[in-house]
Design an enzyme around this catalytic site. Structure first.
Site, PDB file in Angstrom:
ATOM      1  N   ARG A 202       0.846  -1.213  -0.105  1.00 52.08           N
ATOM      2  CA  ARG A 202       0.103  -0.031  -0.092  1.00 52.08           C
ATOM      3  C   ARG A 202       0.748   1.340   0.042  1.00 52.08           C
ATOM      4  O   ARG A 202       2.025   1.316   0.529  1.00 52.08           O
ATOM      5  CB  ARG A 202      -0.804  -0.049   1.167  1.00 52.08           C
ATOM      6  CG  ARG A 202      -1.961  -1.273   1.413  1.00 52.08           C
ATOM      7  CD  ARG A 202      -2.735  -1.098   2.733  1.00 52.08           C
ATOM      8  NE  ARG A 202      -3.651  -2.461   2.860  1.00 52.08           N
ATOM      9  CZ  ARG A 202      -3.420  -3.382   3.196  1.00 52.08           C
ATOM     10  NH1 ARG A 202      -2.028  -3.762   3.934  1.00 52.08           N
ATOM     11  NH2 ARG A 202      -4.200  -4.424   3.530  1.00 52.08           N
ATOM     12  N   HIS A 308      -3.424   2.902  -6.527  1.00 49.71           N
ATOM     13  CA  HIS A 308      -3.602   1.626  -5.551  1.00 49.71           C
ATOM     14  C   HIS A 308      -4.025   0.631  -6.431  1.00 49.71           C
ATOM     15  O   HIS A 308      -4.020  -0.709  -5.909  1.00 49.71           O
ATOM     16  CB  HIS A 308      -4.768   2.241  -4.700  1.00 49.71           C
ATOM     17  CG  HIS A 308      -5.180   1.058  -3.692  1.00 49.71           C
ATOM     18  ND1 HIS A 308      -4.490   0.773  -2.373  1.00 49.71           N
ATOM     19  CD2 HIS A 308      -6.134   0.152  -3.582  1.00 49.71           C
ATOM     20  CE1 HIS A 308      -4.904  -0.050  -1.667  1.00 49.71           C
ATOM     21  NE2 HIS A 308      -5.893  -0.660  -2.435  1.00 49.71           N
ATOM     22  N   ARG A 311      -1.683  -2.258  -6.656  1.00 56.35           N
ATOM     23  CA  ARG A 311      -1.801  -3.318  -5.457  1.00 56.35           C
ATOM     24  C   ARG A 311      -2.517  -4.642  -5.872  1.00 56.35           C
ATOM     25  O   ARG A 311      -2.321  -5.531  -5.953  1.00 56.35           O
ATOM     26  CB  ARG A 311      -2.141  -2.600  -4.146  1.00 56.35           C
ATOM     27  CG  ARG A 311      -2.279  -4.064  -3.231  1.00 56.35           C
ATOM     28  CD  ARG A 311      -3.081  -3.059  -1.917  1.00 56.35           C
ATOM     29  NE  ARG A 311      -3.546  -3.987  -0.781  1.00 56.35           N
ATOM     30  CZ  ARG A 311      -3.030  -4.974  -0.090  1.00 56.35           C
ATOM     31  NH1 ARG A 311      -1.880  -4.977  -0.124  1.00 56.35           N
ATOM     32  NH2 ARG A 311      -3.722  -5.714   0.821  1.00 56.35           N
ATOM     33  N   HIS A 334      -3.836  -8.992   3.849  1.00 64.75           N
ATOM     34  CA  HIS A 334      -5.538  -8.847   4.011  1.00 64.75           C
ATOM     35  C   HIS A 334      -5.834  -9.103   5.513  1.00 64.75           C
ATOM     36  O   HIS A 334      -5.142 -10.048   6.304  1.00 64.75           O
ATOM     37  CB  HIS A 334      -6.074 -10.068   3.139  1.00 64.75           C
ATOM     38  CG  HIS A 334      -6.095  -9.759   1.749  1.00 64.75           C
ATOM     39  ND1 HIS A 334      -6.440 -10.665   0.695  1.00 64.75           N
ATOM     40  CD2 HIS A 334      -5.634  -8.641   1.069  1.00 64.75           C
ATOM     41  CE1 HIS A 334      -6.261 -10.252  -0.603  1.00 64.75           C
ATOM     42  NE2 HIS A 334      -5.462  -9.073  -0.334  1.00 64.75           N
ATOM     43  N   TYR A 343      -3.273 -16.264   8.641  1.00 63.78           N
ATOM     44  CA  TYR A 343      -2.052 -15.768   7.670  1.00 63.78           C
ATOM     45  C   TYR A 343      -0.557 -16.033   8.445  1.00 63.78           C
ATOM     46  O   TYR A 343       0.212 -16.068   7.629  1.00 63.78           O
ATOM     47  CB  TYR A 343      -2.436 -14.163   7.846  1.00 63.78           C
ATOM     48  CG  TYR A 343      -1.686 -13.407   8.975  1.00 63.78           C
ATOM     49  CD1 TYR A 343      -0.608 -12.832   8.780  1.00 63.78           C
ATOM     50  CD2 TYR A 343      -2.350 -13.184  10.324  1.00 63.78           C
ATOM     51  CE1 TYR A 343       0.035 -12.211   9.982  1.00 63.78           C
ATOM     52  CE2 TYR A 343      -2.089 -12.473  11.085  1.00 63.78           C
ATOM     53  CZ  TYR A 343      -0.635 -12.026  11.123  1.00 63.78           C
ATOM     54  OH  TYR A 343      -0.428 -11.237  12.202  1.00 63.78           O
TER      55      TYR A 343
END
Length: 388
Positions: A202, A308, A311, A334, A343
């Site tokens: 980001r 963006h 991404r 995420h 994750y």
């Protein structure tokens, strides 16, 4: 025979001919019904319902919801653990979209019809659907807390899907387009474009990188912080937007030389030096960069692509390698309730394989583009050349 004495509550006939019902609540206070009844039976039935609520432990203080929504909502935002940007967003939504209609209304008096009418009026007045959805989601969250606080029995926000923000699918840049933009942007931002496109970082994460966060020998970037630009123009250094956002991302080998060159030419010195700084040595601001980005898109002949969106490009490339959902969530940072549990289990070695596969796609895309350009440059023969 004497009349049977009532065991719960009292009913009396008023001079008007209607009936009033009263009872003593669990708090010891005498509670009258909010309205009178046409018949004594109606009053008795109402009392029976109240007695059942008390026996079940489902009784609510009817005066608890007599609090102005404006003051309750302000306290709700103040009491929450929110990031500065989220707190500012909620405050703006409250001031501009909720307080004008609900601020002077008691929490208990906000009904489903009132909420439906507010939403319909907002949309009819031209307020953006995304803004209305966010304002509705905030209203629903506040009223949900009012239910938990036993101020009201049910949440009046009952419109299915009203808090869902529908955004059109964003475009995905090709490998060649990412490189075209990297070539067109100011040189000091070339590596930023490549890292956004092939690592999927980001803007705030990229701007927050320090030299110590990049390990080119291991081919990895450690995301530990992000820069947030507030509504008042100030900037805040904070942890990534979620627990999943704090992660280590492997770098595709294809862009390591570009990052190495950037660190040598443009990054601040020292382990704590910022990786990306503007021409005057300051941390880049999004508004200024957006101007450079639009010019780069124009020079590269690319329309409708936001920064963006790079991404999304990185995520799409990683997904095309066959990476699992778990691995993608870990790589992209995420944040969902489900992802927060899984994750951490993504394999670092598998992430390295993903990066290598992405690097292969980058090389393949460049070779294909170069071959096409070489073919286009070949001189074409004239029709007369074949005639004898």
């Amino acid at each position: 025979m004497a009349a049977k004495r009532r065991q719960f509550g009292r009913v009396r006939k008023l001079p008007s001919g209607r009936y009033q019902a009263r009872y003593v609540g669990p708090d010891g206070l005498l509670r009258p019904a909010p309205e009178t009844f046409r018949t004594k039976k109606d009053a008795d039935d109402w009392l029976a319902d109240k007695q059942t609520e008390m026996r079940r432990g489902d009784w609510h203080d009817p005066d608890a919801g007599k609090v102005l929504f404006g003051s309750y909502a302000t306290a709700w935002i103040k009491e929450r653990e929110l990031t500065t940007t989220t707190r500012q967003l909620y405050g703006s939504l409250l001031r501009q979209h909720l307080e004008p209609d609900f601020g002077a209304v008691n929490v208990a008096e906000i009904s489903p019809p009132l909420v439906r009418r507010w939403r319909a009026d907002k949309l009819a007045a031209g307020t953006g659907a995304t803004t209305v959805a966010k304002a509705y989601a905030l209203l629903r969250a506040i009223m949900g807390t009012a239910v938990a606080d036993q101020m009201i029995r049910r949440n009046p926000c009952t419109i299915k899907g009203a808090s869902v923000v529908h955004t059109p699918e964003r475009p995905t840049a090709t490998v060649q387009e990412v490189y075209d933009l990297a070539d067109a942007i100011q040189p000091r931002y070339r590596a930023l474009v490549l890292m956004a496109g092939f690592l999927g970082l980001r803007w705030g994460e990229l701007i927050g990188l320090h030299r110590r966060d990049i390990d080119l020998d291991q081919g990895a970037v450690r995301v530990r912080r992000a820069v947030a630009e507030l509504f008042n123009g100030q900037r805040e250094i904070k942890a990534p937007k979620s627990a999943a956002g704090k992660r280590t991302v492997s770098i595709p080998a294809a862009i390591v030389p570009d990052i190495r060159d950037h660190l040598k030419r443009y990054a601040e010195p020292g382990a704590d030096g910022l990786v990306f700084v503007g021409a005057k040595g300051a941390t880049p601001r999004r508004n200024h960069f957006n101007g450079l980005w639009r010019k780069a898109c124009e020079d590269a002949g690319i329309k409708g692509l936001h920064f963006h969106d790079l991404r999304h490009t990185g995520n799409t490339l990683a997904a095309s390698t066959g990476a699992s959902t778990r691995e993608l969530m870990a790589r992209m940072g995420h944040s969902t309730a489900r992802a927060a549990l899984i994750y951490q289990h993504a394999s670092a070695e598998r992430d390295r394989l993903i990066a290598e596969a992405v690097s292969g796609l980058v090389d393949k895309g460049l070779k294909k583009s170069r071959a096409k350009k070489k073919q286009d440059r070949k001189p074409k023969g004239h029709a007369g050349d074949t005639q004898g």
